[in-house]
Motif scaffolding. Sequence first.
Motif, mmCIF file in Angstrom:
data_model
loop_
_atom_site.group_PDB
_atom_site.id
_atom_site.type_symbol
_atom_site.label_atom_id
_atom_site.label_comp_id
_atom_site.label_asym_id
_atom_site.label_seq_id
_atom_site.Cartn_x
_atom_site.Cartn_y
_atom_site.Cartn_z
ATOM 1 N N ILE A 1 -20.732 4.526 5.942
ATOM 2 C CA ILE A 1 -19.956 3.501 5.938
ATOM 3 C C ILE A 1 -20.615 2.931 6.776
ATOM 4 C CG2 ILE A 1 -18.786 5.026 7.933
ATOM 5 C CD1 ILE A 1 -17.037 2.442 5.644
ATOM 6 N N ILE A 2 -21.386 3.628 7.670
ATOM 7 C CA ILE A 2 -22.754 2.355 8.998
ATOM 8 C C ILE A 2 -22.923 0.902 8.765
ATOM 9 C CG2 ILE A 2 -23.969 2.647 10.440
ATOM 10 C CD1 ILE A 2 -23.069 5.296 11.755
ATOM 11 N N PHE A 3 -23.741 1.003 7.310
ATOM 12 C CA PHE A 3 -24.140 0.447 6.997
ATOM 13 C C PHE A 3 -23.527 -0.663 6.533
ATOM 14 C CE2 PHE A 3 -27.139 4.282 5.331
ATOM 15 C CZ PHE A 3 -28.410 3.357 6.773
ATOM 16 N N VAL A 4 -22.638 -0.428 6.291
ATOM 17 C CA VAL A 4 -21.118 -1.735 5.701
ATOM 18 C C VAL A 4 -20.445 -1.842 7.358
ATOM 19 C CG1 VAL A 4 -18.425 -2.228 4.863
ATOM 20 C CG2 VAL A 4 -20.887 -0.558 3.799
ATOM 21 N N LEU A 5 -20.442 -0.883 7.958
ATOM 22 C CA LEU A 5 -19.519 -1.929 9.342
ATOM 23 C C LEU A 5 -20.676 -2.397 10.608
ATOM 24 C CD1 LEU A 5 -17.243 1.284 10.149
ATOM 25 C CD2 LEU A 5 -16.364 -0.666 9.561
ATOM 26 N N ILE A 6 -21.828 -1.963 10.205
ATOM 27 C CA ILE A 6 -22.418 -2.717 11.181
ATOM 28 C C ILE A 6 -22.527 -4.196 10.865
ATOM 29 C CG2 ILE A 6 -25.200 -3.232 12.212
ATOM 30 C CD1 ILE A 6 -24.771 -0.117 12.088
ATOM 31 N N PRO A 7 -23.365 -4.358 9.703
ATOM 32 C CA PRO A 7 -22.939 -6.181 9.347
ATOM 33 C C PRO A 7 -21.923 -7.123 9.582
ATOM 34 C CG PRO A 7 -24.393 -5.250 7.515
ATOM 35 C CD PRO A 7 -23.688 -3.853 8.693
ATOM 36 N N ILE A 8 -20.582 -6.046 9.147
ATOM 37 C CA ILE A 8 -19.184 -6.622 9.497
ATOM 38 C C ILE A 8 -19.103 -7.401 11.525
ATOM 39 C CG2 ILE A 8 -16.701 -6.481 9.817
ATOM 40 C CD1 ILE A 8 -17.131 -4.873 6.613
ATOM 41 N N ALA A 9 -19.905 -6.100 11.860
ATOM 42 C CA ALA A 9 -19.651 -6.104 13.536
ATOM 43 C C ALA A 9 -20.102 -7.256 14.044
ATOM 44 C CB ALA A 9 -20.712 -4.829 13.827
#
Length: 63
Positions: free
Chosen positions: A3-11
């Motif tokens: 999920i970090i690989f998804v949340l970091i680009p969104i942030a």
Amino acid sequence: MNIIFVLIPIAILFVIIAGAVFFWAIRSEQFEDLDRQGSNILFDEEQPAAKAEEKDKECHDQP
């Protein structure tokens, strides 16, 4: 962990959008006169009240 690989680009995308909106607001002079809007709210009631009194006088003056 994935999920970090998804949340970091969104942030990062949110930060870029917020920065773009902030710099747009600065360039369009949104922050130039902050005191005027604060004082407008204090003196805004006088004009409508005066107009309302004039309308009341006109209504009572007519037969």
